[in-house]
Every structure is written in structure tokens, then in C-alpha cells.
Design a protein around this motif. Structure first.
Motif, PDB file in Angstrom:
ATOM      1  N   LEU A 194      -2.994   9.808   2.257  1.00 49.08           N
ATOM      2  CA  LEU A 194      -3.012   9.683   3.592  1.00 49.08           C
ATOM      3  C   LEU A 194      -2.662   8.331   3.780  1.00 49.08           C
ATOM      4  CD1 LEU A 194      -6.247  11.570   4.202  1.00 49.08           C
ATOM      5  CD2 LEU A 194      -4.124  12.385   4.652  1.00 49.08           C
ATOM      6  N   ASP A 195      -1.488   8.000   4.376  1.00 44.44           N
ATOM      7  CA  ASP A 195      -0.819   6.602   4.736  1.00 44.44           C
ATOM      8  C   ASP A 195      -1.150   6.191   6.041  1.00 44.44           C
ATOM      9  OD1 ASP A 195       0.231   4.293   4.735  1.00 44.44           O
ATOM     10  OD2 ASP A 195       2.017   4.785   3.581  1.00 44.44           O
ATOM     11  N   GLU A 196      -2.322   5.360   6.331  1.00 45.39           N
ATOM     12  CA  GLU A 196      -2.745   4.969   7.788  1.00 45.39           C
ATOM     13  C   GLU A 196      -2.660   6.129   8.671  1.00 45.39           C
ATOM     14  OE1 GLU A 196      -0.947   1.380   8.853  1.00 45.39           O
ATOM     15  OE2 GLU A 196      -1.232   0.446   6.967  1.00 45.39           O
ATOM     16  N   PRO A 197      -3.156   7.246   8.495  1.00 45.22           N
ATOM     17  CA  PRO A 197      -2.933   8.539   9.434  1.00 45.22           C
ATOM     18  C   PRO A 197      -3.445   8.272  10.677  1.00 45.22           C
ATOM     19  CG  PRO A 197      -4.791   8.880   7.797  1.00 45.22           C
ATOM     20  CD  PRO A 197      -4.156   7.236   7.441  1.00 45.22           C
ATOM     21  N   LYS A 247       0.788  -1.047   0.119  1.00 48.41           N
ATOM     22  CA  LYS A 247       0.036  -0.023  -0.061  1.00 48.41           C
ATOM     23  C   LYS A 247       0.832   1.118   0.032  1.00 48.41           C
ATOM     24  CE  LYS A 247      -2.035  -1.234   3.860  1.00 48.41           C
ATOM     25  NZ  LYS A 247      -1.544  -2.355   4.099  1.00 48.41           N
ATOM     26  N   SER A 248       2.014   1.129   0.977  1.00 44.44           N
ATOM     27  CA  SER A 248       2.848   2.280   1.002  1.00 44.44           C
ATOM     28  C   SER A 248       3.504   2.469  -0.579  1.00 44.44           C
ATOM     29  CB  SER A 248       3.622   2.347   2.130  1.00 44.44           C
ATOM     30  OG  SER A 248       2.891   2.390   3.357  1.00 44.44           O
ATOM     31  N   THR A 249       3.845   1.482  -1.036  1.00 50.16           N
ATOM     32  CA  THR A 249       4.354   1.632  -2.208  1.00 50.16           C
ATOM     33  C   THR A 249       3.719   2.125  -3.130  1.00 50.16           C
ATOM     34  OG1 THR A 249       5.582  -0.768  -1.824  1.00 50.16           O
ATOM     35  CG2 THR A 249       5.514  -0.075  -4.133  1.00 50.16           C
TER      36      THR A 249
HETATM   37 MG   LIG Z   1       2.772   0.870   4.915  1.00 54.69          MG
END
Ligand SMILES: [Mg+2]
Ligand SMILES: Nc1ncnc2c1ncn2[C@@H]1O[C@H](COP(=O)(O)OP(=O)(O)O)[C@@H](O)[C@H]1O
Lengths: 263, 256
Positions: free
Chosen positions: A166-169, A47-49
Motif C-alpha cells: 500500500l503506497d500512501e493509499p 519509499k515507493s522505490t
Molecule cells: Mg512515493
């Protein structure tokens, strides 16, 4: 409406991946302008990728990434980002933290010094919008985790980005604070018309906020399901207690469970 | 008495107690002042030789500050280079560590071959011995910027230079000022070593001459002067650290 983010057939292998396996494989995602998209998937699925690919922090080995009509070959400069870790700089006041992107992005960078008052007013308006009115002079370490995360949202929005990542904010926040911040995000999205990509592993969060939800498989990540969310806007927290909402969450849960089993 | 007052008084009580016990042992066992002079004897010698001691101490102070100043400048520059570039870091680390492992006493003769006896060897020794901790600390501060912070800025189009100026350097400051406390003490040791072997003035040189002439109380007086100066310089750098990067300590307390 036009497609704002188009990730087409993307496979990405990190240069420093020890096993040489791709982090994401044959990824296809289309997100419309102004849309609120959520990406859900088991941890480590890429996901972050995906976020890094969409903002030009990584370039795909195969496939193309097009953002705002242009193929991404460098950091996109039109994105604002917020992470689980609010990453506020402790030597700057909250206000100065929020102004930080303006010291980087043109045209603000060259205007900042002469038009400081105008930008400060804007930052204070944002602070008020996220419920931190008049807290700008305090240092981040004088704020609670939830307050820091609100400030981090202001920082992500100060330069009026067209894309908010927004990455798992809200991953590190308690559930009450989290629900408060859902509403903050919902209102910011409604007010600014920005395209949002939210990465999360909270299915209720995705269902409450998003117009469209993408479920990813375990590594190497690909999209196993795409689901439109039709709840009318503006949405109230009450909808999270309706049967339709539970059904949706239940359905998403099924996709994820399958994705995990397949791995 | 409050804990705070106890903390303020504690250093004085312990120091005075230390010298009192020393005095008592010397007198009680009748130890010859050739072996271990009592603090009162050392005090008397310090007073007797005060002009000489002050003159040499000033010289040592200057040597130390000059070497320390050089170390700060080069340490910062090299630290930034190492922190900014993984290539430079990987490339120079073995050299730096190897160089740092050489006892600086062994370098003094070479400095004498090059520059002769005088002010250069003490300054150079002070510099060489004290720049390493500064380099390592500054490099660590810069290279440990949170990856998320870097992503936030890079996605905005920030250059490497922007990131170092806006985040890396300010973030390295607590590390830098922390290293100064170590560096000033080392610089001081370095200048004394330099003076002992390659100078005609300075406390180091005075020590060499006094011990050659078996002037034991003078040797001890010189050592006490060294210790007092060292404490003063340490306290000054600690104070500078406190007042420049107080945010680091406060933010850490907030996190704790
Ligand atoms: Mg991640
Ligand atoms: N910089 C990197 N170098 C090598 N491998 C990485 C890097 N970042 C992530 N990975 C790997 O890529 C996969 C996906 O990571 P990530 O996108 O962070 O997953 P998620 O955000 O969904 O938890 C993981 O297996 C991770 O180990």
C-alpha cells in the motif's frame, strides 16, 4: 514465524536518474510473514522505490531482495498493490475492475471464464467486507474517492496475494474517511493473514496499523530507526487517544525530524 | 424555452440566418452571379444538375470511405506500434512528421505516374492525408497509461501485450474516435484533391471541369454538395464516438 520479505544491503540507482545518485542506499529490512509493516519517511526518500524493489518492478544495483524464500529477479506475481490514486479503469464496472488481476495471474487466468460465478461471488464478498456491498455494478466514476479507494483494496486482494503493498493509499482522503479505511485495512489484515507493507507519511496511521515501523532518512533513503508496536490486537480507534499512542507518535516524529535535518 | 431546446435549434437558426444574409446582400447590392451567386441561384443550379451532381457525389463518397477505411486500419496498427514501443516511437517520429508536412496536392502527380488517372489517386490521397491524426491519437492514448496502473499489472506478471490489450487499447478508444472526426474531414478533402487532378469522375473532377468552362453556378452547387456531405459524414463519426466511448465523457464530467 519466518522472514517473508528480506531486503539486504540494497542500493538502487534509477537508470534514468539525472544526477546518478542512488534513490536508496544500504537498505536493510526484514519483515515476518503475516506482519503489518509500515514505512515512514520524508517525501522523495525512496519509499515507493522500496515497494518497487520488493515487488520486482525494479532490480537493485547492489544487494539482494528475497521474497517468500526466493530471490527477486522478475515481478513477484504474489503481490497486490494499491496507491494513492485508485487507478480504476473508467470503462469497466467496479466489479470488473476488481476482477482485472484474475485476467492476468495464473491459475485464475485460465479458470476465469469457466468459473466466473465463483470469482464474482468472491469479489462481492470482498466488496461487502470493505463496506461496498452491492455497489459492484456501478462505474468507478460514480463512486466517491473513498469508495474508489475501497474498491482498489478489493482489486489488490482478489487474487489472494501473500503480500499487500500500500503506497500512501489514503493520502488523498479526508481524515474521517481515512480513519474508516484504517479500520477496513485492519480487519482485512486480520481476516486474511496477509503480509502488509504500508508506505505512509501519516505517523498516526503507521502507529495505529503496524506491528513494526521503519523510519527512512531523506534521499538516499536508508533505515534510521526500527520500532515494534506492541498495542494488542484487535485495536480500536480509541487507542489513538491514549498517552502511549501519543508518545509513540512523538518518538517517530523525532526520528523523522532528525532524518530531515541530516539531509 | 429550455436551454436544451435552444441548443438543438441553434445550428438551424444560424445556418438559415447565414444563407438569408447572403441572399439579401446579393440582391441588395445587385451582385453579378458570376462573382457571387445568391443561394437561390445555387439552389436552382443544384436542382438543374441534380443527376450529374448525385452521380459524382457518390463517386467522391466512395473514394473518401475507401481512403478513410485504409487510414483507420493502418492508423490503428501504426498507432499501437508507436504507443507500445518507445524505440519505434522515437525512431519514426521525424519521418512521420516530415511526411505529414508535405502538402498532399504535391503528391498527386507522383500517384498519377505510378497508378495513372483513375480511382487509385483519390483513394491514396484520402488515405495519406487522413491517417496521421489517427496514428498520433492512438499512440498518445496507449503511451499515456498511468504508471501506477502499469505497476499494478506488471507486479502481477502482466506482459506488455496484456497491458496494451487490457488497458492501453480501451483507453486509446476515445482518442481514436475523436481523431476519426478529423480524419474523415481530411479524407474527404484528400479525395476531392485527388479527383481534381487525377480522375475523370467525382465532385473534384466536376469542379475542375465546371470552372474551366466558367459554369459558375455549377461550381457553387458542387461546393454546397461537398459541404453538406462533409457535415453528414462528420455527424456520423461524431455519433459513433458518442455511442462507443460515452464512458470517457461521463467519467470526465464526474471528475469535473
Ligand atoms: Mg512515493
Ligand atoms: N523512474 C525514476 N527514474 C529516476 N528517478 C526516480 C524514478 N522514480 C523515483 N526516482 C527518484 O528516486 C527518489 C525516490 O523516489 P520515491 O521512491 O518515489 O520516493 P517517495 O516514494 O519516498 O516519495 C526521488 O529522488 C525520485 O526523484
Amino acid at each position: 514465524m519466518r522472514t517473508f520479505v528480506d531486503i539486504h544491503d540494497v542500493t538502487h540507482v534509477y537508470a534514468r536518474a539525472e544526477d546518478g545518485l542512488p534513490a536508496v542506499e544500504r537498505l536493510n529490512i526484514k519483515i515476518q510473514e503475516g506482519e503489518f509493516a509500515a514505512i515512514v519517511g520524508p517525501s522523495g526518500c525512496g519509499k515507493s522505490t522500496l515497494m518497487k524493489l520488493a515487488t520486482g518492478l525494479q532490480f537493485p544495483k547492489k544487494g539482494t531482495v528475497v521474497v517468500d524464500g526466493r530471490q527477486v529477479g522478475a515481478p513477484v506475481k504474489l503481490a497486490g498493490m494499491a496507491f494513492q490514486n485508485p487507478t480504476m479503469l473508467p470503462w469497466r464496472t467496479t466489479l470488473d475492475n476488481i476482477l482485472l488481476p484474475l485476467e492476468i495471474v495464473e491459475p485464475h487466468r485460465s479458470r476465469l471464464r469457466r468459473h466466473k460465478a465463483e470469482y464474482v461471488a468472491k469479489a462481492e464478498a470482498l466488496l461487502a467486507q470493505v463496506g461496498l456491498k452491492g455497489q459492484g455494478h456501478r462505474f468507478p466514476w460514480q463512486l466517491s474517492g473513498g469508495m474508489q479507494q475501497r474498491a482498489s483494496l478489493c482489486r489488490a486482494l482478489i487474487h489472494e496475494p501473500k503480500l499487500l503493498m500500500l503506497d500512501e493509499p489514503f493520502g488523498a482522503l479526508d481524515s474521517f474517511t481515512r480513519e474508516e479505511l484504517w479500520c477496513v485495512i485492519r480487519d482485512l489484515h486480520a481476516a486474511q493473514g496477509v503480509t502488509v507493507i504500508l508506505v505512509t507519511h501519516d505517523l498516526r496511521e503507521a502507529a495505529f496499523l503496524a506491528d513494526r515501523i521503519f523510519c527512512m532518512s531523506a534521499r538516499p533513503g536508508r533505515i534510521v530507526a526500527e520500532r515494534e508496536v506492541a498495542f494488542p490486537r484487535p485495536r480500536d480507534l480509541e487507542i489513538t487517544y491514549t498517552p502511549e499512542f501519543s508518545d509513540l507518535v512523538h518518538e517517530l516524529r523525532g526520528h523523522i525530524a532528525q532524518a530531515r535535518k541530516a539531509a | 424555452m429550455t436551454v436544451k431546446r435552444q441548443l438543438v435549434l441553434a445550428p438551424w437558426i444560424f445556418t438559415i440566418g447565414f444563407f438569408a444574409i447572403w441572399e439579401i446582400i446579393c440582391r441588395g447590392f445587385g451582385i453579378s452571379s458570376f462573382i457571387l451567386p445568391a443561394p437561390s441561384t445555387i439552389m436552382a443550379a443544384t436542382w438543374e444538375y441534380r443527376n450529374q451532381l448525385a452521380y459524382h457525389a457518390m463517386h467522391t463518397l466512395w473514394m473518401t470511405l475507401a481512403g478513410f477505411g485504409l487510414a483507420v486500419v493502418f492508423g490503428l496498427l501504426l498507432g499501437v506500434a508507436l504507443g507500445a514501443s518507445r524505440l519505434i516511437n522515437a525512431g519514426t517520429y521525424p519521418l512521420l512528421v516530415g511526411f505529414n508536412s508535405i502538402p498532399k496536392v504535391a503528391v498527386v502527380p507522383i500517384l498519377v505516374f505510378w497508378f495513372g488517372v483513375g480511382w487509385v489517386p483519390p483513394v491514396m490521397t484520402a488515405f495519406l492525408i487522413s491517417f496521421f491524426p489517427i496514428v498520433v491519437n492512438v499512440a498518445t492514448g496507449i503511451s499515456t497509461v498511468e504508471p501506477e496502473m502499469e505497476d499494478v499489472l506488471r507486479a502481477l506478471g502482466a506482459s506488455k501485450r496484456d497491458i496494451i490489450l487490457k488497458v492501453g487499447l480501451p483507453r486509446a478508444m476515445p482518442y481514436f474516435f475523436g481523431s476519426l472526426k478529423v480524419a474523415i474531414t481530411l479524407a474527404y478533402v484528400g479525395s476531392v484533391i485527388g479527383e481534381q487532378n487525377a480522375s475523370n469522375v467525382g465532385i473534384g473532377n466536376l469542379l475542375t471541369r465546371a470552372s474551366a468552362a466558367f459554369e459558375v453556378p455549377l461550381v457553387w452547387a458542387a461546393l454546397v454538395v461537398l459541404a453538406v456531405l462533409g457535415v453528414v459524414m462528420y455527424m456520423i463519426t461524431a455519433f459513433v464516438e458518442q455511442s462507443t466511448t460515452g464512458w470517457a465523457q461521463r467519467s470526465q464530467m464526474a471528475n469535473a
